[in-house]
Write an enzyme that holds these catalytic residues in place. Structure first.
Site, PDB file in Angstrom:
ATOM      1  CG  ASP A  70      -0.261  -0.002   2.538  1.00 31.86           C
ATOM      2  OD1 ASP A  70       0.770  -0.690   2.667  1.00 31.86           O
ATOM      3  OD2 ASP A  70      -0.734   0.676   3.471  1.00 31.86           O
ATOM      4  CD  GLU A 135       4.130   1.032   7.042  1.00 29.79           C
ATOM      5  OE1 GLU A 135       4.939   1.380   7.922  1.00 29.79           O
ATOM      6  OE2 GLU A 135       3.774   1.803   6.126  1.00 29.79           O
TER       7      GLU A 135
END
Length: 381
Positions: A70, A135
């Site tokens: 991500d 994250e």
């Protein structure tokens, strides 16, 4: 394999707009590629978050790469010199959202694995990758959940490399071998609202909190140690009042954060804050949130191997450091004996025109390959 394969894989990942927690099949791409060299893939999805645990081998020692697919939002697209999800080579650099944080690291480790396995098909131990799509967000359903699963079945990691961008001036000049803890407080100071011309009929929470604020900001929480700087206390937000100029506010909200060393504890910091507030007679409600404990990998085999690999590949002596923010290393340390963070430059992370140096890409992959070879090859190189 030519050294352009790391670049091409990095481009393939960057071209997928995987804004947290959307993975956009980045993990599928990694699994398909690593399946060809004998990695088994286990999908561990929680809510909207996709996680994958990839492993080759069943024995110890386990060398694990941890990363995230991500990325943060792009910000105003019109301010980018090239579209953020169209990886672009320009001026000796690769531009795109996630180039530095941290799709290039992932690409480099995958290609390092491909070369290493081709040369050492019967290597010692196991190679693993722990990849999440959560994250950059709340980090509630990502690495921490995968660690819980691995821990429950007794699957431990001997050496972990988190691919966060760590370089300051030159690739390899810094290795993170620990991180400070992060403890946040949401404080509501209670008063009594009233007319500003009649202060005797009200209780101004700003005034009652002011002496405590002074003490909190001047307190020496600890002196740090050889690995960590002193614990820091910072206020991020103070809000109070109705917006009117003739009303004493009834409440004051204060948000603050500790970045704390191993010289302090979560419990100890909480107790000291409460003691200061109580000492000054503040009426309050305080909610706490600890997003990570401090952790440290002492200089040892993993740091030595990484520093040697960097010196041989990049010609620099890596500094061990615990500075900076938090990472998923705070979760993985619960099952990892030794853990470091090592990746490309952090100069442009989360910025417009995020980028990495093109000539750093094959070097980073070579560093990862040398680490694998020194830890797992039949004969150390």
């Amino acid at each position: 394999m030519t050294e352009t394969q790391s670049l091409e894989l990095a481009k393939a990942l960057i071209s997928r707009p995987s804004v947290t927690p959307d993975d956009r099949d980045c993990q599928k791409l990694l699994a398909e590629r690593l399946h060809k060299i004998g990695f088994a893939a286990e999908e561990l999805h929680f809510g909207d978050t996709k996680n994958i645990w990839l492993r080759r081998g069943t024995k110890a020692p386990v060398v694990c790469f941890a990363g995230h697919t991500d990325v943060v939002p792009t910000g105003p697209v019109e301010k980018w010199d090239s579209p953020p999800f169209e990886p672009t080579e320009r001026d000796g650099r690769l531009y795109g959202r996630g180039a530095a944080d941290m799709k290039t690291s992932i690409a480099c480790f995958v290609t390092a694995c491909e070369r290493f396995v081709a040369e050492h098909p019967d290597h010692q131990g196991s190679i693993a990758l722990l990849i999440t799509s959560d994250e950059e967000g709340d980090a509630l359903d990502g690495t921490t959940k995968v660690v819980d699963v691995l821990k429950a079945r007794g699957e431990l990691i001997d050496y972990c490399i988190v691919g966060e961008p760590t370089a300051v001036d030159k690739l390899g000049d810094m290795i993170k071998n620990g991180r400070r803890g992060s403890l946040s407080g949401n404080l509501t100071v209670k008063g009594k609202q009233g007319h500003i011309a009649y202060p005797h009929l009200a209780v101004n929470p700003v005034h009652t909190f002011a002496p405590a604020l002074l003490e909190l900001t001047q307190e020496v929480w600890d002196e740090g140690n050889e690995y960590f700087p002193p614990t820091s206390f910072q206020i991020s937000n103070i809000n109070g009042g109705t917006g009117a100029t003739n009303v004493i506010p009834g409440e004051l909200n204060v948000k603050f954060n500790f970045r704390f060393s191993t010289e302090s504890t979560e419990t100890g910091l909480k107790q000291r804050v409460h003691a200061i507030l109580d000492k000054h007679g503040v009426q309050y409600d305080l909610q706490w949130s600890c997003s990570g404990q401090p952790f440290l990998t002492h200089a040892g085999k993993l740091t030595d191997v990484a520093r040697t690999a960097i010196a041989e590949t990049c010609g620099v002596e890596a500094e061990l450091s615990t500075t900076g923010g938090t990472s998923d290393g705070r979760f993985i340390k619960a099952i990892a004996k030794e853990l470091i963070e090592l990746g490309p430059s952090n100069a442009t992370i989360h910025q417009i025109n995020e980028n990495v140096r093109l000539d750093d890409i094959p070097k980073l992959s070579a560093v990862y390959e040398r680490i694998l070879a020194r830890l797992l090859a039949e004969k150390a190189v």
